[in-house]
Enzyme design. Structure first.
Site, short mmCIF file in Angstrom:
data_model
loop_
_atom_site.label_atom_id
_atom_site.label_comp_id
_atom_site.label_asym_id
_atom_site.label_seq_id
_atom_site.Cartn_x
_atom_site.Cartn_y
_atom_site.Cartn_z
N HIS A 124 0.87 -1.03 -0.16
CA HIS A 124 0.27 0.14 -0.23
C HIS A 124 0.81 1.42 -0.14
O HIS A 124 1.78 1.12 0.21
CB HIS A 124 -1.02 -0.28 1.26
CG HIS A 124 -0.26 0.17 2.41
ND1 HIS A 124 0.18 1.15 3.20
CD2 HIS A 124 0.23 -0.90 3.25
CE1 HIS A 124 1.13 0.66 3.96
NE2 HIS A 124 0.85 -0.19 4.06
N HIS A 133 11.99 -0.74 -13.41
CA HIS A 133 11.31 -2.07 -13.22
C HIS A 133 11.81 -3.08 -12.17
O HIS A 133 12.86 -2.81 -11.46
CB HIS A 133 12.05 -2.56 -13.72
CG HIS A 133 12.86 -4.46 -14.06
ND1 HIS A 133 13.53 -4.89 -14.94
CD2 HIS A 133 11.53 -4.73 -14.06
CE1 HIS A 133 13.48 -6.19 -15.24
NE2 HIS A 133 12.28 -6.23 -14.76
C1 LIG Z 1 12.19 -12.66 -15.66
C2 LIG Z 1 13.74 -11.59 -15.50
O1 LIG Z 1 15.07 -11.47 -15.85
S1 LIG Z 1 13.97 -10.02 -14.89
C3 LIG Z 1 15.96 -9.32 -14.45
C4 LIG Z 1 16.39 -9.29 -13.15
N1 LIG Z 1 17.83 -9.31 -12.88
C5 LIG Z 1 18.20 -8.84 -11.66
O2 LIG Z 1 17.55 -9.58 -10.90
C6 LIG Z 1 19.47 -9.00 -11.41
C7 LIG Z 1 19.69 -7.70 -10.53
N2 LIG Z 1 21.29 -7.43 -11.13
C8 LIG Z 1 22.33 -7.41 -9.80
O3 LIG Z 1 22.16 -8.45 -8.21
C9 LIG Z 1 24.15 -7.61 -10.30
O4 LIG Z 1 24.82 -8.37 -9.73
C10 LIG Z 1 24.51 -6.27 -9.78
C11 LIG Z 1 23.76 -5.06 -10.82
C12 LIG Z 1 23.69 -5.81 -8.09
C13 LIG Z 1 25.90 -5.96 -9.63
O5 LIG Z 1 26.65 -5.86 -10.69
P1 LIG Z 1 28.00 -5.47 -11.35
O6 LIG Z 1 27.60 -4.03 -11.11
O7 LIG Z 1 28.15 -6.28 -12.37
O8 LIG Z 1 28.74 -5.78 -9.90
P2 LIG Z 1 29.73 -7.42 -9.76
O9 LIG Z 1 29.30 -8.70 -10.27
O10 LIG Z 1 31.14 -7.21 -10.33
O11 LIG Z 1 29.75 -7.42 -7.97
C14 LIG Z 1 30.78 -6.15 -7.99
C15 LIG Z 1 30.91 -6.38 -6.31
O12 LIG Z 1 28.97 -7.31 -5.49
C16 LIG Z 1 28.66 -8.14 -4.87
N3 LIG Z 1 27.19 -8.71 -5.36
C17 LIG Z 1 26.95 -8.73 -6.77
N4 LIG Z 1 25.45 -8.34 -6.96
C18 LIG Z 1 25.08 -8.70 -5.08
C19 LIG Z 1 23.49 -9.53 -4.76
N5 LIG Z 1 22.85 -9.42 -5.32
N6 LIG Z 1 23.95 -9.74 -3.87
C20 LIG Z 1 24.76 -9.18 -3.01
N7 LIG Z 1 26.53 -9.54 -3.45
C21 LIG Z 1 26.59 -9.08 -4.82
C22 LIG Z 1 30.11 -9.36 -5.82
O13 LIG Z 1 30.07 -10.63 -5.39
C23 LIG Z 1 30.86 -8.31 -5.62
O14 LIG Z 1 31.85 -8.47 -4.36
P3 LIG Z 1 33.21 -8.11 -4.96
O15 LIG Z 1 33.54 -7.23 -5.99
O16 LIG Z 1 33.54 -8.39 -2.79
O17 LIG Z 1 33.48 -9.18 -5.52
#
Ligand SMILES: CC(=O)SCCNC(=O)CCNC(=O)[C@H](O)C(C)(C)COP(=O)(O)OP(=O)(O)OC[C@H]1O[C@@H](n2cnc3c(N)ncnc32)[C@H](O)[C@@H]1OP(=O)(O)O
Length: 194
Positions: A124, A133
């Site tokens: 809510h 998104h």
């Molecule tokens: C229907 C569908 O498919 S809809 C699409 C849905 N998509 C998603 O949910 C994707 C969400 N994206 C993520 O979670 C990605 O990991 C992001 C965007 C947060 C980060 O991506 P990037 O910028 O490429 O970061 P990268 O992979 O280099 O990671 C950087 C650091 O953050 C950490 N990290 C990245 N993502 C996460 C996460 N979700 N949770 C915890 N830690 C994370 C990594 O382990 C890394 O840590 P380190 O430096 O200690 O090794």
């Protein structure tokens, strides 16, 4: 309905219109190499005589949806899966897609060209600005505000009354317990800036 974009996200939008018995009059993609999707022909914008039908931008990238929405002078439509639950007191902007199993609760306002993805929960009194998104299974508790263009990753949880800025990225599975400033990328539990 015309779809602009023929990627994986478009497949889910096509399924919604099939469920609703809405006729898809054309599918457009800028990539000339993409010629069909799920058995439907895909054209470029140049191939289309006129965009006389309502159009939805079926592209998951928030920046790209904004760029196309601002470029086209057309009427935009929505794609709302029949198995989404949307309270009558909430509002949805044009061009917004709402996928199966998602729940939008009372008095929430969602902007234009947003994606409320599969099984997400928006409770809510939330306000989501344009081009947001919310990925599958994400949970926004009551009173959450989300700025323009922000991407909430799959399974993220946002506790009540949090404000998330514009063009942020909330990592998949993160738990957001404090406000997030514009353009920040946060991950983890509790979510911290990276
Ligand atoms: C229907 C569908 O498919 S809809 C699409 C849905 N998509 C998603 O949910 C994707 C969400 N994206 C993520 O979670 C990605 O990991 C992001 C965007 C947060 C980060 O991506 P990037 O910028 O490429 O970061 P990268 O992979 O280099 O990671 C950087 C650091 O953050 C950490 N990290 C990245 N993502 C996460 C996460 N979700 N949770 C915890 N830690 C994370 C990594 O382990 C890394 O840590 P380190 O430096 O200690 O090794």
């Amino acid at each position: 309905m015309i779809l602009y974009g023929a990627s994986g996200h478009a497949k889910v939008i096509i399924d919604i219109y099939k469920q609703l018995n809405v006729t898809i009059s054309a599918i457009i993609d800028d990539n000339v190499k993409v010629t069909s999707i799920l058995g439907c022909a895909v054209h470029t914008l140049d191939d289309i005589d006129s965009l006389s039908d309502n159009l939805i931008i079926s592209i998951g990238n928030n920046n790209v949806r904004k760029e196309i929405a601002e470029r086209l002078n057309v009427e935009f439509g929505n794609a709302i899966h029949p198995k989404a639950i949307i309270d009558k007191t909430s509002q949805l902007g044009v061009g917004t897609a709402v996928m199966a199993g998602s729940v939008i609760n009372s008095s929430t306002v969602i902007g234009k060209h947003c994606i409320i993805n599969t099984s997400s929960s928006i409770d809510h009194d939330c306000i989501l600005e344009d081009y947001v998104h919310v990925s599958p299974n994400a949970t926004l508790c009551g009173g959450v505000n989300v700025g323009q263009g922000t991407h909430i990753g799959a399974g993220a949880v946002i506790i009540p009354n949090i404000k998330i800025g514009k063009w942020c990225v909330i990592g998949a599975g993160s738990v957001v317990i404090s406000d997030v400033l514009d353009n920040q990328k946060v991950v983890g539990n509790p979510a911290r800036k990276i």
